[in-house]
Design a protein around this motif. Structure first.
Motif, mmCIF file in Angstrom:
data_model
loop_
_atom_site.group_PDB
_atom_site.id
_atom_site.type_symbol
_atom_site.label_atom_id
_atom_site.label_comp_id
_atom_site.label_asym_id
_atom_site.label_seq_id
_atom_site.Cartn_x
_atom_site.Cartn_y
_atom_site.Cartn_z
ATOM 1 N N MET A 8 6.880 -5.441 -11.518
ATOM 2 C CA MET A 8 5.926 -4.919 -10.531
ATOM 3 C C MET A 8 4.668 -4.357 -11.191
ATOM 4 N N GLU A 9 3.508 -4.855 -10.763
ATOM 5 C CA GLU A 9 2.234 -4.265 -11.169
ATOM 6 C C GLU A 9 1.751 -3.345 -10.054
ATOM 7 N N LEU A 10 1.331 -2.149 -10.425
ATOM 8 C CA LEU A 10 0.918 -1.157 -9.441
ATOM 9 C C LEU A 10 -0.267 -1.637 -8.615
ATOM 10 N N GLU A 11 -1.237 -2.258 -9.259
ATOM 11 C CA GLU A 11 -2.464 -2.623 -8.551
ATOM 12 C C GLU A 11 -2.232 -3.700 -7.501
ATOM 13 N N ASP A 12 -1.080 -4.379 -7.558
ATOM 14 C CA ASP A 12 -0.760 -5.403 -6.558
ATOM 15 C C ASP A 12 -0.217 -4.806 -5.269
ATOM 16 N N GLN A 13 0.178 -3.537 -5.318
ATOM 17 C CA GLN A 13 0.875 -2.933 -4.188
ATOM 18 C C GLN A 13 -0.114 -2.387 -3.158
#
Length: 260
Positions: A8-13
């Motif tokens: 999981m990448e934070l900026e994708d959320q």
């Protein structure tokens, strides 16, 4: 590092705070430009533009613009002709784009609305680029980005500013936090929120380290990209895949495709 882990990448959320995401993108834009990460691929991109008779670039998944200003400057310098770029993203960073537009005297423009890289609006005609973002997509979605370019008969270049090596993880963990603390006051356009989320509540450095780690683990290898291209219904396309050497010793991964 041959395997790919889609963590999981934070900026994708969607739930991730927009101010922090913008701050992280601004840090990356500053670093990419300061280090000249994408300078090695400019001759390759320029050759593709000439092959397609294009002087217009549609930059997809632009974040805060990455090194696009430097790329534009180098393209104009090496080609001797005007180059126009439109930056687009699913989460447009309008403040950063306005800064780029001002710095380029209008040669770099932007789309304010959300742009889906797997279904680019037909009005956005030009050679497509994806800098530092292809790894965000799972294989089936990454394939759709390439297929959409083929479907609309547009050239496309995918570039990642790393070579997926283990030593790059050490740089992210041990060097990036200190560098971010040093460079943040010099990042433009200036925002108080960037200072707050760097020094008082350090979500930006923590986010960059986490997403930087995940990005390297998510990154596709040339072998992955060759497999994607083979699945495309694009017999009329020319494809180039490889790594361009950067002065630091790392490599810039690239995939370039255009109608023959």
């Amino acid at each position: 590092m041959k395997h790919r882990w889609h963590l999981m990448e934070l900026e994708d959320q969607a739930w991730f705070p927009h101010m922090v995401r913008q701050g992280m993108m601004d840090v990356l834009r500053f670093l990419i430009t300061a280090l000249g990460i994408y300078k090695p691929i400019v001759p390759l991109l320029l050759k593709a533009l000439r092959q397609t008779n294009q002087s217009k670039i549609i930059d997809l998944c632009a974040g805060a613009g990455g090194g696009i200003l430097q790329i534009w400057e180098e393209l104009e310098k090496q080609s001797g002709q005007p180059i126009n770029i439109t930056v687009t993203d699913k989460f447009p960073n309008v403040e950063a784009y306005q800064f780029l537009q001002a710095q380029s005297k209008g040669a770099i423009t932007y789309a304010e609305e959300e742009v889906d890289a797997t279904a680019v609006p037909v009005a956005l005609i030009g050679f497509r680029t994806v800098f530092s973002a292809f790894h965000h997509f799972r294989p089936e979605m990454a394939q759709k980005i390439l297929q959409d370019a083929v479907r609309q008969n547009q050239g496309i270049g995918v570039f990642e500013g790393a070579s997926k090596k283990w030593h790059e993880l050490l740089l992210v963990w041990l060097v990036f936090p200190w560098v971010i603390l040093l460079i943040t006051p010099f990042i433009r356009p200036f925002t108080w929120s960037r200072l707050f989320f760097t020094y008082l509540v350090p979500l930006i450095p923590l986010g960059v380290v986490w997403d930087g780690t995940v990005s390297i683990l998510r990154m596709y290898t040339p072998e992955h990209l060759h497999a994607m291209v083979q699945k495309l219904d694009a017999p009329h396309y020319t494809w180039q895949i490889g790594r361009a050497k950067h002065w630091s010793g790392t490599g810039v991964l690239y995939l370039i495709g255009y109608p023959s």
